[in-house]
Scaffold this active site. Structure first.
Site, PDB file in Angstrom:
ATOM      1  N   HIS A 132     -15.799  21.904  28.831  1.00 28.19           N
ATOM      2  CA  HIS A 132     -17.041  21.604  28.120  1.00 28.19           C
ATOM      3  C   HIS A 132     -18.242  22.060  28.948  1.00 28.19           C
ATOM      4  CE1 HIS A 132     -20.214  18.992  26.299  1.00 28.19           C
ATOM      5  NE2 HIS A 132     -19.525  19.268  25.196  1.00 28.19           N
ATOM      6  N   SER A 177      -2.380  19.023  19.292  1.00 31.79           N
ATOM      7  CA  SER A 177      -3.791  19.282  18.994  1.00 31.79           C
ATOM      8  C   SER A 177      -4.067  19.094  17.510  1.00 31.79           C
ATOM      9  CB  SER A 177      -4.166  20.710  19.408  1.00 31.79           C
ATOM     10  OG  SER A 177      -5.514  20.995  19.041  1.00 31.79           O
TER      11      SER A 177
END
Length: 470
Positions: A184, A385
């Site tokens: 991130h 995921s």
């Protein structure tokens, strides 16, 4: 302070036959703006199209205003948001919650959880008892004893990353920050803010950290401690860095436990992986874990949870006489409403409810991936995921309509708990029809995304012959 329960009774608002047929959002709208219910101005933008900028200005009371009233503006805004909920596919926010109506009366109070959650203030307008209950729940989830952890409810995942990495730097002032290029952006923001030396680690095609590159860079800097950001679910591809592999590499490279610090950025997946396997556990030598509360769990306001080891926090703690507390947080003043929302959600769902949400999202993500693959569209889905990566739609209006996030020639859909099969079917149907228009004359072709998601997942004209259909 601390036990998570629903002992408090919330008095329900009176219900009528008409209100029973309304959705919680429309019911709240009617209660907030009863005088605008039947005479509101027409909403200029439908739910099918992107929300337009309202071009607002602050109104001065008492002056003549030829435009719509305050209530009319808000009602139209609420109607637009309500319509656009069904087209929110590209960002990790769970908007499937109805408890805001129950908790709305709390908005009449200013609740500030300034300072350490475990120390009471001299002011009563806080929710630290709710906050500690939430923290205890996460401590148990991530396998650390109550007397061994410290944490707080943050304003979001970025603050959690800033706090975790700051802890690492304070413990190891000469340490180098290692983070994969798919981490991130807030991780690299932390490196700049704290003036830290950093190493960017390459990633494999699925977004997971390249462990051979990590090993090589650790050996190059063997004389300095390592502060490693481990991503449990990368932002765009949903890849999970393997904590156990990283710990083994550190050991092989000669880093003892007092010479490394591991921060786990689990913003989206930190509430998912515990119900699949126990990859996040303080029984391993990790230093901190952060999640975003508004993502998988869901909350009207951005928020998060940061947990670390109690023995580490003295490196940040400062006694603040003005607030009669010790503060080791990033933000100081903190939203006192979000701990209550988190407490209420966790109590209402429980671990069984969360486990059901995890299974539903994983199943729906696989469903979307299989349907796109059957339609000949380039698509990838990582193990464990809920982020489905696909070729970027050619039309910007289509991207905005479905509120997709795009990088290079890729877009992704994040299959959150509020995403239904019906929504996915509508998205697939429209995408398939639009692609026929975009590529019908042969002048344009679907992008090749082999370098981004792997040749085996690319359905471009070059790789189509090798594209595996289920």
């Amino acid at each position: 302070m601390g036990s998570l329960s629903l002992e408090m009774d919330f008095e329900p608002l009176p219900m009528t036959p008409r209100s029973l047929a309304m959705t919680p959002r429309s019911l709240a709208r009617r209660r907030l703006f009863p005088n605008v219910e039947n005479k509101k101005q027409k909403v200029e933008q439908s739910g099918a199209g992107p929300r337009k900028n309202l071009q607002l200005e602050v109104m001065e009371p008492g002056l003549k205003n030829d435009g719509p009233s305050l209530d009319t503006i808000l009602v139209n805004y609420l109607d637009t948001l309500t319509q656009r909920v069904n087209y929110h596919l590209g960002y990790p926010v769970n908007i499937c919650y109805d408890h805001y109506a129950t908790l709305a009366p709390l908005l009449q109070f200013h609740l500030n959880n300034c300072g350490d959650p475990f120390l009471q203030n001299t002011v009563d307008f806080h929710s630290k008892d709710f906050e500690v209950a939430v923290l205890d729940w996460f401590a148990q989830l991530w396998e650390i004893e109550k007397d061994q952890y410290w944490g707080y409810v943050t304003n979001g995942g970025t603050e959690g990353n800033l706090h975790g990495i700051l802890l690492g730097r304070e413990l190891l002032p000469e340490g180098i920050l290692y983070a994969s290029k798919d981490s991130h952006y807030s991780v690299f923001k932390a490196a700049r803010m704290y003036r830290m030396d950093s190493e960017t680690i390459n990633t494999s095609v699925n977004g997971e950290m390249d462990y051979s590159d990590l090993r090589a860079k650790l050996l190059q800097n063997k004389d300095k401690p390592a502060i490693i950001n481990v991503t449990i679910g990368t932002t765009f591809k949903g890849a999970i860095d393997d904590v156990d592999v990283i710990l083994e590499i550190l050991k092989d490279c000669g880093f003892s436990q007092d010479r490394f610090y591991i921060h786990c950025d689990a913003a989206l997946c930190g509430l998912m992986t515990p119900f699949i396997n126990n990859m996040i556990s303080f029984k391993k030598p990790i230093g901190s874990v952060t999640i975003s509360g508004h993502k998988f769990l869901g909350c009207p306001m951005p928020c998060g949870v940061q947990i670390t080891r109690k023995s580490y926090i003295n490196n940040l703690s400062t006694n603040v006489e003005y607030i009669a507390s010790v503060d080791a947080t990033i933000s100081g003043s903190r939203n006192g409403l979000t701990p209550i929302f988190l407490w209420y959600s966790l109590s209402a769902k429980g671990q069984i409810g969360l486990q059901k949400d995890v299974k539903k999202c994983l199943d729906n993500a696989k469903y979307l991936k299989d349907r796109l693959q059957q339609a000949g569209i380039s698509v990838m889905l990582n193990d464990l995921s809920i982020i489905v990566v696909l070729e970027m739609p050619r039309d910007h209006e289509f991207v905005r309509r479905w509120q997709l996030s795009c990088v290079k020639d890729m877009a992704h859909v994040i299959v959150m708990p509020g995403i239904t099969r019906e929504m996915l079917d509508n998205f697939i149907s429209e995408l398939v029809q639009q692609r026929k228009q975009w590529y019908r004359d042969g002048k344009a072709e679907a992008p090749c995304v082999a370098e981004d998601i792997g040749a085996q997942n690319c359905a471009c004209s070059y790789h189509k012959i090798d594209y595996i259909s289920p």
